[in-house]
Design a protein around this motif. Structure first.
Motif, PDB file in Angstrom:
ATOM      1  N   PHE A 189       0.824  -1.206   0.000  1.00 48.32           N
ATOM      2  CA  PHE A 189       0.000   0.000   0.000  1.00 48.32           C
ATOM      3  C   PHE A 189       0.861   1.260   0.000  1.00 48.32           C
ATOM      4  N   GLN A 190       1.993   1.213   0.688  1.00 45.86           N
ATOM      5  CA  GLN A 190       2.892   2.363   0.678  1.00 45.86           C
ATOM      6  C   GLN A 190       3.436   2.615  -0.725  1.00 45.86           C
ATOM      7  N   ALA A 191       3.844   1.543  -1.402  1.00 45.92           N
ATOM      8  CA  ALA A 191       4.378   1.693  -2.760  1.00 45.92           C
ATOM      9  C   ALA A 191       3.301   2.178  -3.724  1.00 45.92           C
ATOM     10  N   ILE A 192       2.096   1.632  -3.603  1.00 42.73           N
ATOM     11  CA  ILE A 192       1.000   2.062  -4.470  1.00 42.73           C
ATOM     12  C   ILE A 192       0.646   3.523  -4.202  1.00 42.73           C
ATOM     13  N   GLY A 193       0.584   3.885  -2.928  1.00 39.40           N
ATOM     14  CA  GLY A 193       0.269   5.271  -2.592  1.00 39.40           C
ATOM     15  C   GLY A 193       1.310   6.245  -3.098  1.00 39.40           C
ATOM     16  N   LEU A 194       2.584   5.878  -2.941  1.00 33.72           N
ATOM     17  CA  LEU A 194       3.650   6.767  -3.425  1.00 33.72           C
ATOM     18  C   LEU A 194       3.655   6.848  -4.945  1.00 33.72           C
ATOM     19  N   SER A 195       3.461   5.714  -5.609  1.00 37.82           N
ATOM     20  CA  SER A 195       3.394   5.716  -7.079  1.00 37.82           C
ATOM     21  C   SER A 195       2.190   6.515  -7.573  1.00 37.82           C
ATOM     22  N   LEU A 196       1.072   6.378  -6.871  1.00 37.61           N
ATOM     23  CA  LEU A 196      -0.124   7.130  -7.253  1.00 37.61           C
ATOM     24  C   LEU A 196       0.086   8.621  -7.056  1.00 37.61           C
ATOM     25  N   LEU A 197       0.778   8.991  -5.986  1.00 38.03           N
ATOM     26  CA  LEU A 197       1.060  10.401  -5.751  1.00 38.03           C
ATOM     27  C   LEU A 197       1.952  10.978  -6.844  1.00 38.03           C
ATOM     28  N   VAL A 198       3.006  10.237  -7.184  1.00 40.92           N
ATOM     29  CA  VAL A 198       3.895  10.688  -8.256  1.00 40.92           C
ATOM     30  C   VAL A 198       3.143  10.756  -9.576  1.00 40.92           C
ATOM     31  N   GLY A 199       2.299   9.739  -9.862  1.00 41.11           N
ATOM     32  CA  GLY A 199       1.564   9.715 -11.118  1.00 41.11           C
ATOM     33  C   GLY A 199       0.569  10.847 -11.236  1.00 41.11           C
ATOM     34  N   VAL A 200      -0.184  11.103 -10.170  1.00 40.61           N
ATOM     35  CA  VAL A 200      -1.179  12.174 -10.209  1.00 40.61           C
ATOM     36  C   VAL A 200      -0.514  13.536 -10.386  1.00 40.61           C
ATOM     37  N   CYS A 201       0.532  13.781  -9.613  1.00 35.97           N
ATOM     38  CA  CYS A 201       1.214  15.085  -9.692  1.00 35.97           C
ATOM     39  C   CYS A 201       1.849  15.302 -11.062  1.00 35.97           C
ATOM     40  N   SER A 202       2.536  14.281 -11.554  1.00 37.00           N
ATOM     41  CA  SER A 202       3.248  14.446 -12.828  1.00 37.00           C
ATOM     42  C   SER A 202       2.283  14.558 -14.003  1.00 37.00           C
ATOM     43  N   LEU A 230      -4.317  10.795 -23.427  1.00 40.58           N
ATOM     44  CA  LEU A 230      -3.649   9.722 -22.694  1.00 40.58           C
ATOM     45  C   LEU A 230      -3.366  10.055 -21.236  1.00 40.58           C
ATOM     46  N   ALA A 231      -3.142  11.325 -20.928  1.00 42.59           N
ATOM     47  CA  ALA A 231      -2.667  11.709 -19.590  1.00 42.59           C
ATOM     48  C   ALA A 231      -3.546  11.192 -18.445  1.00 42.59           C
ATOM     49  N   PRO A 232      -4.865  11.305 -18.489  1.00 44.13           N
ATOM     50  CA  PRO A 232      -5.663  10.809 -17.350  1.00 44.13           C
ATOM     51  C   PRO A 232      -5.495   9.319 -17.094  1.00 44.13           C
ATOM     52  N   PHE A 233      -5.261   8.543 -18.145  1.00 39.22           N
ATOM     53  CA  PHE A 233      -5.137   7.093 -17.978  1.00 39.22           C
ATOM     54  C   PHE A 233      -3.716   6.678 -17.600  1.00 39.22           C
ATOM     55  N   PHE A 234      -2.755   7.545 -17.784  1.00 37.59           N
ATOM     56  CA  PHE A 234      -1.388   7.211 -17.411  1.00 37.59           C
ATOM     57  C   PHE A 234      -1.204   7.217 -15.896  1.00 37.59           C
ATOM     58  N   ILE A 235      -2.171   7.728 -15.159  1.00 34.63           N
ATOM     59  CA  ILE A 235      -2.134   7.576 -13.700  1.00 34.63           C
ATOM     60  C   ILE A 235      -2.193   6.097 -13.342  1.00 34.63           C
ATOM     61  N   LEU A 236      -3.030   5.344 -14.058  1.00 37.74           N
ATOM     62  CA  LEU A 236      -3.086   3.902 -13.842  1.00 37.74           C
ATOM     63  C   LEU A 236      -1.836   3.214 -14.347  1.00 37.74           C
ATOM     64  N   TYR A 237      -1.244   3.750 -15.401  1.00 34.60           N
ATOM     65  CA  TYR A 237      -0.017   3.148 -15.934  1.00 34.60           C
ATOM     66  C   TYR A 237       1.092   3.149 -14.892  1.00 34.60           C
ATOM     67  N   TYR A 238       1.170   4.202 -14.093  1.00 33.45           N
ATOM     68  CA  TYR A 238       2.219   4.281 -13.079  1.00 33.45           C
ATOM     69  C   TYR A 238       1.996   3.289 -11.942  1.00 33.45           C
ATOM     70  N   LEU A 239       0.820   2.694 -11.860  1.00 35.40           N
ATOM     71  CA  LEU A 239       0.573   1.656 -10.863  1.00 35.40           C
ATOM     72  C   LEU A 239       0.991   0.273 -11.348  1.00 35.40           C
ATOM     73  N   GLU A 240       1.208   0.122 -12.642  1.00 31.54           N
ATOM     74  CA  GLU A 240       1.570  -1.185 -13.181  1.00 31.54           C
ATOM     75  C   GLU A 240       2.892  -1.684 -12.608  1.00 31.54           C
ATOM     76  N   ALA A 241       3.878  -0.809 -12.500  1.00 32.69           N
ATOM     77  CA  ALA A 241       5.210  -1.239 -12.053  1.00 32.69           C
ATOM     78  C   ALA A 241       5.194  -1.791 -10.629  1.00 32.69           C
ATOM     79  N   PRO A 242       4.660  -1.088  -9.620  1.00 29.64           N
ATOM     80  CA  PRO A 242       4.642  -1.686  -8.272  1.00 29.64           C
ATOM     81  C   PRO A 242       3.763  -2.919  -8.172  1.00 29.64           C
ATOM     82  N   LEU A 243       2.653  -2.962  -8.922  1.00 22.40           N
ATOM     83  CA  LEU A 243       1.791  -4.139  -8.876  1.00 22.40           C
ATOM     84  C   LEU A 243       2.480  -5.353  -9.496  1.00 22.40           C
TER      85      LEU A 243
END
Length: 310
Positions: A189-202, A230-243
């Motif tokens: 959850f920490q990794a997903i939360g951090l990845s989601l934070l980076v993805g949303v901000c970027s 593409l940008a709104p869906f790339f938030i989910l893309y950044y979750l692929e790596a930790p998952l």
């Protein structure tokens, strides 16, 4: 008892008035790092007090254990270990081979399938669009804009996501092996939360300042419309790596490879279908979005099933 059997050496430090101020106990054996490491580098990398203790240990060995004299001499003079690897040390172990193949074959095959998918992507896209009335110049120009400008800008923050995922792999593997499932969930959850934070901000920053960034980096604003889609869906893309990294850490390498392979096949199929429906280059964009959603959702479902009974 250990001292009587010559396993330990005791040194007593006294003051001038014979008062004992310190007692040092040394093991009468060459330390493990000296037998198994690059000795010269190990010696010079030690702190001063550790080096002093080491000298005392080797002094005791030299005076009390004659069998280590040759080794100690090599330690002083040679930067390499005295023991060398010979052909006899290279022994085939079936268990080791099976473990290596169990990890390597799915990983390598996944990468190969990914490369094959990326190879066929422009080939299929070009043939489908040209057969549907689009010119070859249009396909080359728009596909180049998509890959060179839009995707490269959207993937800029992926470095941070990769760093998070790489640090996650050994930690989750160790905790899962020890059956500390609550800590595994916490790290995930920490990794997903951090990845989601980076993805949303970027992605938010790239979405609103896409024209400015394209102009400063590439001297053009072409590809801005593709980033907008593409940008709104790339938030989910950044979750692929930790998952995906979590699945690998949980010994689900084959599952992770199967998911990636299925995602590539689905992407190519939808790209062909949308291409024949006359979407043009946007057929590739929509297929990419479907691929991102599919892989992310399947990873989440599988991880949820793994931890459901834990």
């Amino acid at each position: 008892d250990l001292r009587d059997k010559n396993y330990l050496k005791v040194e007593i430090v006294r003051k001038e008035n014979k008062q004992i101020i310190q007692r040092k106990i040394y093991i009468n054996d060459v330390p493990y790092p000296l037998n198994n490491g690059y000795l010269y580098q190990s010696k010079n990398g030690q702190a001063i007090y550790q080096n002093t203790e080491d000298n005392n240990i080797r002094f005791n060995n030299k005076n009390n254990n004659k069998g280590h004299r040759k080794f100690i001499s090599n330690y002083e003079k040679s930067p390499f270990p005295s023991n060398k690897i010979s052909k006899n040390d290279l022994v085939y172990h079936k268990d080791v081979k099976d473990d290596l193949f169990m990890v390597c074959i799915p990983t390598v095959s996944g990468r190969l399938i990914g490369n094959v998918g990326y190879f066929f992507e422009p080939v299929l896209l070009t043939n489908v669009l040209t057969s549907n009335g689009f010119s070859n110049d249009y396909v080359v120009r728009e596909y180049g804009i998509y890959n060179s400008y839009s995707i490269s800008l959207l993937l800029f923050p992926s470095f941070f996501i990769s760093a998070i995922s790489n640090s996650l792999l050994p930690e989750i593997s160790k905790l899962f092996e020890k059956k500390m499932y609550h800590l595994v969930k916490k790290r995930l959850f920490q990794a997903i939360g951090l990845s989601l934070l980076v993805g949303v901000c970027s992605t938010t920053f790239i979405y609103f300042f896409r024209d400015f960034l394209l102009g400063k980096l590439y001297g053009t604003t072409v590809g801005s419309d593709y980033i907008k889609i593409l940008a709104p869906f790339f938030i989910l893309y950044y979750l692929e790596a930790p998952l995906s990294t979590s699945l690998i850490a949980l010994n689900k390498v084959k599952t992770c490879t199967l998911i990636s392979t299925s995602g590539i096949i689905i992407k190519l199929l939808f790209m062909v279908v949308f291409g024949f429906l006359g979407f043009g280059i946007k057929a590739l964009l929509y297929a990419e979005i479907i691929n991102i959603i599919f892989i992310t959702l399947v990873d989440v479902i599988i991880l949820s099933r793994i931890f459901y009974y834990k």
